[in-house]
Scaffold this motif. Structure first.
Motif, PDB file in Angstrom:
ATOM      1  N   SER A 129       4.620  30.204  62.074  1.00 22.85           N
ATOM      2  CA  SER A 129       5.706  31.067  62.059  1.00 22.85           C
ATOM      3  C   SER A 129       5.512  32.077  63.284  1.00 22.85           C
ATOM      4  O   SER A 129       6.408  32.234  63.965  1.00 22.85           O
ATOM      5  N   ARG A 130       4.594  32.797  63.010  1.00 18.37           N
ATOM      6  CA  ARG A 130       4.054  33.850  63.963  1.00 18.37           C
ATOM      7  C   ARG A 130       4.163  33.709  65.439  1.00 18.37           C
ATOM      8  O   ARG A 130       4.517  34.207  66.177  1.00 18.37           O
ATOM      9  N   GLU A 133       7.127  32.285  66.898  1.00 17.81           N
ATOM     10  CA  GLU A 133       8.069  33.632  67.160  1.00 17.81           C
ATOM     11  C   GLU A 133       7.480  34.193  68.599  1.00 17.81           C
ATOM     12  O   GLU A 133       8.145  34.481  69.559  1.00 17.81           O
ATOM     13  N   GLN A 136       8.444  31.792  71.515  1.00 16.23           N
ATOM     14  CA  GLN A 136       9.964  32.181  71.775  1.00 16.23           C
ATOM     15  C   GLN A 136      10.121  33.382  72.511  1.00 16.23           C
ATOM     16  O   GLN A 136      11.011  33.509  73.666  1.00 16.23           O
ATOM     17  N   THR A 137       9.590  34.832  72.295  1.00 20.84           N
ATOM     18  CA  THR A 137       9.706  35.819  72.955  1.00 20.84           C
ATOM     19  C   THR A 137       9.255  35.755  74.308  1.00 20.84           C
ATOM     20  O   THR A 137      10.068  36.338  75.182  1.00 20.84           O
ATOM     21  N   GLY A 185      16.019  27.681  64.991  1.00 21.31           N
ATOM     22  CA  GLY A 185      14.829  28.668  64.455  1.00 21.31           C
ATOM     23  C   GLY A 185      14.162  27.473  63.471  1.00 21.31           C
ATOM     24  O   GLY A 185      14.596  26.526  63.130  1.00 21.31           O
TER      25      GLY A 185
END
Length: 203
Positions: A129-130, A133, A136-137, A185
């Motif tokens: 998950s990290r 993220e 995506q960023t 998500g």
């Protein structure tokens, strides 16, 4: 976003069907050949970023599959700690009462002196998950994670679509999945399976 979830190439312990968790052994010759073959297959896949477990077998595989690409190393993608069963195989363990209890539980009991499946899955899913993220960023559209068989099972039993249990997601060395993450998500939509990548042995 598309992500390759790939298991590392063979090690000597894999050939001997041993439980290899924290043992940090390199690829064997067959493992290097498998990784090179996978590199040929994925050579034009457009992967922009490569993530790996901190263990040598994953980092070596990533270097052979995606030569020249920098690797982002994530320690929490390492394989499960098999405790007392580490680097042993069925023949060496079959008379062990603790091993028989673990087998009878369907693998649900914690490994004696090691991790439980639940703790292992939580660790891997949080790390994934990290990482997602971060991707995506940074606007990454295609990435690869070169990790362990157990890591893939942990991630996809939590996020894979359609939903399947832990052992459904087993893959051979240099096998894995191409998954697609929806824009809603990871938690909301999970990972849709686009393709299963099977092992092709070049010998």
């Amino acid at each position: 976003m598309n992500i390759y979830l790939l298991r590392h190439g063979m090690t000597q312990g894999n050939l001997e069907r041993r439980y290899i968790g924290r043992t940090d052994e390199p690829l064997c010759e067959q493992g290097r050949l498998l990784a090179q073959g996978l590199g040929v297959r994925l050579g034009k896949s457009g992967v922009q970023e490569v993530w790996t477990s901190s263990l040598l077998r994953c980092r070596e595989t990533a270097s052979l599959v995606f030569p020249g690409q920098n690797q982002r190393v994530e320690n929490d993608f390492r394989e499960c700690d098999f405790g007392e069963f580490e680097y042993k195989n069925y023949e060496e363990l079959k008379e062990n009462p603790r091993y028989q209890r673990w087998l009878s539980s369907g693998g649900a009991l914690p490994f004696p002196g090691g991790e439980s499946r639940e703790d292992f899955c939580v660790r891997c899913r949080r790390a994934f998950s990290r990482a997602v993220e971060t991707l995506q960023t940074r606007g990454i559209e295609r990435a690869a994670f070169v990790v362990h068989g157990g890591t893939i099972m942990a991630i996809l039993s939590g996020f894979g679509q359609p939903r399947q249990d832990y052992y459904h997601w087993q893959v051979e060395n240099c096998g894995g999945y191409l998954v697609e993450l929806g824009r809603g998500g990871l938690v909301a939509e999970g990972c849709r399976i686009v393709e299963k990548i099977g092992e092709e042995r070049p010998w």
